[in-house]
Scaffold this motif. Sequence first.
Motif, PDB file in Angstrom:
ATOM      1  N   GLU A 259      -4.874  47.437  23.104  1.00  0.00           N
ATOM      2  CA  GLU A 259      -4.444  48.157  24.316  1.00  0.00           C
ATOM      3  C   GLU A 259      -4.611  49.658  24.148  1.00  0.00           C
ATOM      4  O   GLU A 259      -5.115  50.356  25.016  1.00  0.00           O
ATOM      5  CB  GLU A 259      -2.970  47.839  24.626  1.00  0.00           C
ATOM      6  N   THR A 260      -4.152  50.139  22.993  1.00  0.00           N
ATOM      7  CA  THR A 260      -4.239  51.575  22.737  1.00  0.00           C
ATOM      8  C   THR A 260      -5.700  52.025  22.637  1.00  0.00           C
ATOM      9  O   THR A 260      -6.054  53.091  23.120  1.00  0.00           O
ATOM     10  CB  THR A 260      -3.462  51.945  21.457  1.00  0.00           C
ATOM     11  N   LYS A 262      -8.156  50.829  24.249  1.00  0.00           N
ATOM     12  CA  LYS A 262      -8.672  50.896  25.618  1.00  0.00           C
ATOM     13  C   LYS A 262      -8.191  52.133  26.368  1.00  0.00           C
ATOM     14  O   LYS A 262      -8.779  52.517  27.378  1.00  0.00           O
ATOM     15  CB  LYS A 262      -8.252  49.649  26.398  1.00  0.00           C
ATOM     16  N   SER A 263      -7.118  52.749  25.877  1.00  0.00           N
ATOM     17  CA  SER A 263      -6.600  53.916  26.595  1.00  0.00           C
ATOM     18  C   SER A 263      -7.480  55.156  26.402  1.00  0.00           C
ATOM     19  O   SER A 263      -7.359  56.113  27.140  1.00  0.00           O
ATOM     20  CB  SER A 263      -5.154  54.207  26.165  1.00  0.00           C
ATOM     21  N   PRO A 324      -0.988  57.674  19.020  1.00  0.00           N
ATOM     22  CA  PRO A 324      -1.835  56.531  19.370  1.00  0.00           C
ATOM     23  C   PRO A 324      -2.821  56.134  18.274  1.00  0.00           C
ATOM     24  O   PRO A 324      -3.343  55.014  18.296  1.00  0.00           O
ATOM     25  CB  PRO A 324      -2.610  57.050  20.586  1.00  0.00           C
TER      26      PRO A 324
END
Length: 757
Positions: A259-260, A262-263, A324
Amino acid sequence: MRAEILVSGIVQGVGFRPFIYRKAVNNRLTGFVRNRGDAGVKIVVEGKQSDINQFLKDLETKKPVLAQIYNTQVNYKTREEGFADFKITKSSGATELSGSVIPPDVSICDECLQEIRDSENRRFNYFFTTCTDCGPRYTTITSLPYDRPNTTMNQFPMCEACAKEYTDPSNRRFHAQTVACPECGPKAYLVTNMGEPVESKDPIREIGKLLEEGSVVAIKGNGGFHVATATTKPEPITKLRKDKHRKNKPFAVMVPDLETVKSFAELNQSETELLMSYRKPIILLKKSPNYYLSELVSPQLHTVGVMLPYTGLHSMLFDQVKEPAFVMTSANPPSEPIVTDNNQAIQRLGKTVDYFLMHNRAVAQRCDDSVVRFHDKDPSLIRRSRGYAPEPVQIDFVSDRCVLAVGGELNVTSCILSQNRAFISQHIGDVENLENLRFLKDSITHLTNLTNCKIEKIACDLHPRFTTTKLAYDLAANLDCPVVQVQHHHTHAAALMAEWGISEIIAITCDGYGYGSDGSAWGGEVLYCNKESSQRLAHLEPQPIVGGDLATYYPLRIAAGILHKKMDVTDWLISNSKHLPHGKTEAKLIIKQLEKGSTPTTTSCGRVLDAVSALLEICYERSYEGEPAMKLESLATKGKDVLKLVPRINGNVLDTTVMVHEIFSNKNKVSVADLAFSVQSYLGRGLAELAVAQAEELKVKDIGFSGGVAYNEHITSTIRKTVENAGFRFFVHTKIPAGDGGTSFGQAVVAGLQKNQ
Ligand SMILES: [Zn+2]
Ligand SMILES: [Zn+2]
Ligand SMILES: [Zn+2]
């Protein structure tokens, strides 16, 4: 019903027999499994047909991550022997050893990760939790057979609970050589940069917090130390760059989860799968439009190197932080190998870092992280190391001698070719100093021991003065065996041929430098290559390299040389002389040398890209390998083919002077991104046209592209389009590095194909 099953593939030393045991018992079958001398496994099962069917299905679909099945043969018998239970039977020691494969390091599996997170589990918070399916392998094994006493785990006698798991065939940790727990396994601890211990109940999470606050920390892993910092603040990265003498070289980052990632980065299905796989390499992903990590992580590049945590320790670092990602870069002093020893780390890295996160297990083999880049769905290995080495690459012929290949000068790996398997070492680096040479020798010894091979032939580069050439001759004198010297671009072509199992190819091989068979500098070549030999058919136009190596570091020198062919460069070079280390004096000297006209030349594609990068004011100084060309490529991603230059081919030579002059004369009319794009298109199309013409003439069906320039996505896709439109098949590397990390493999292939020498 009875079934006798023969399985071939990579099925020894990868937890395959315990897996078979568990699946047989789960499916209510009796019988046995044992290793065969030919590296395969024999299984005999008795039970109901439906249970046998399910067992066979499990064999295919649930096999251990490292197991690779090439072929399964099943013979059914109606007569049963009536076994009492299912057993793992041992074969003779020699059989156990032959054909066994030393697995690469494997990232922590989901089950182990869950145990670390489960407060009820006895491995709760244990950073080195592993099982048969996961954990370090290559980096812990000191000798064969792969048994605990022959690993660096031999310092940690198992506690009772671990021993019970280790000896229970139904347990996931049956014969897991790295099994450990908080009771009996290695411990993690914190020390200052002076080596003084810091009291801490939770050293790993504490390091996470220190990183977030801006500290620079060295973290010991399985294959050596990383240096880590935060990624959203510039200060610690600036400090690290200064101390590590890495002005611009991109740093890889470790990110806690997908998820991170993809950020801040874009990734396709193939990239996602490899990122999450047990290999866990660094993948160069495109920065997304909302990329928010510090620009200092990978300055002026459109990509960022990303990996996910691959040990429990890595995963725990992120537990209590909001950061992140952390920079995670191999801890090595300039041009030295990655540091592995605790005391050495304090000596060599103490000035760079604020703290050390240590553990007390030794590293048997140092191993850097692997680096992969995707061109659409195709993986392109830039560095094949952790997670891959020393997994063998299967080739389509059998070498009658065991060959050792020692690589070239840059991005060196070694390779052992035994029969039809090539074992490529981990990434060694540039072998120009003693430390790295020692590392290379060490990796050769290790690989020779692990493959149980007696070296009968040694392959090296054609360059008479490479350190590796000397090493090859020294080793050959000791072992009393012949040396085969292979031209650099021939190795690239042969590697491509062997990787794809094809018998002849027109190979475009482009890189920075390779010693040509005529003694000059090559690097933009079109070769015909078959199993016996190779022949240079076409190439880029030779361009002057004023000042030899200096021209590699300051590409303005190359640009000046190319421009000089058609114009007076005096004013231009003097006005740009602030980008040369010695300013105007140097500029004048360059012009003098050019006018004298006796400079050596190169056909290198890399040097032309570098020259354009300097000409377009993108990069004046190469502070790391490939920098000017990589920055040119990054900028070109924003451009389009405005100039539409038509490749000018003179005989078998692609003209690059005309291209550079076009770029120069359009500098103030067309955007830099469009010019960068146009240059790559020109080279891609031109090289492809050279190759297609030769393929048509020689009636060869296959065309390939190898060498470091093949990492350039735009050039590769342009060549592919032109080649495929002309009706030929097109090949690039997907298993072996296209760059010089694949050289040892190519050398081994060429030497292996030569009979009776
Ligand atoms: Zn595991
Ligand atoms: Zn234990
Ligand atoms: Zn090369």
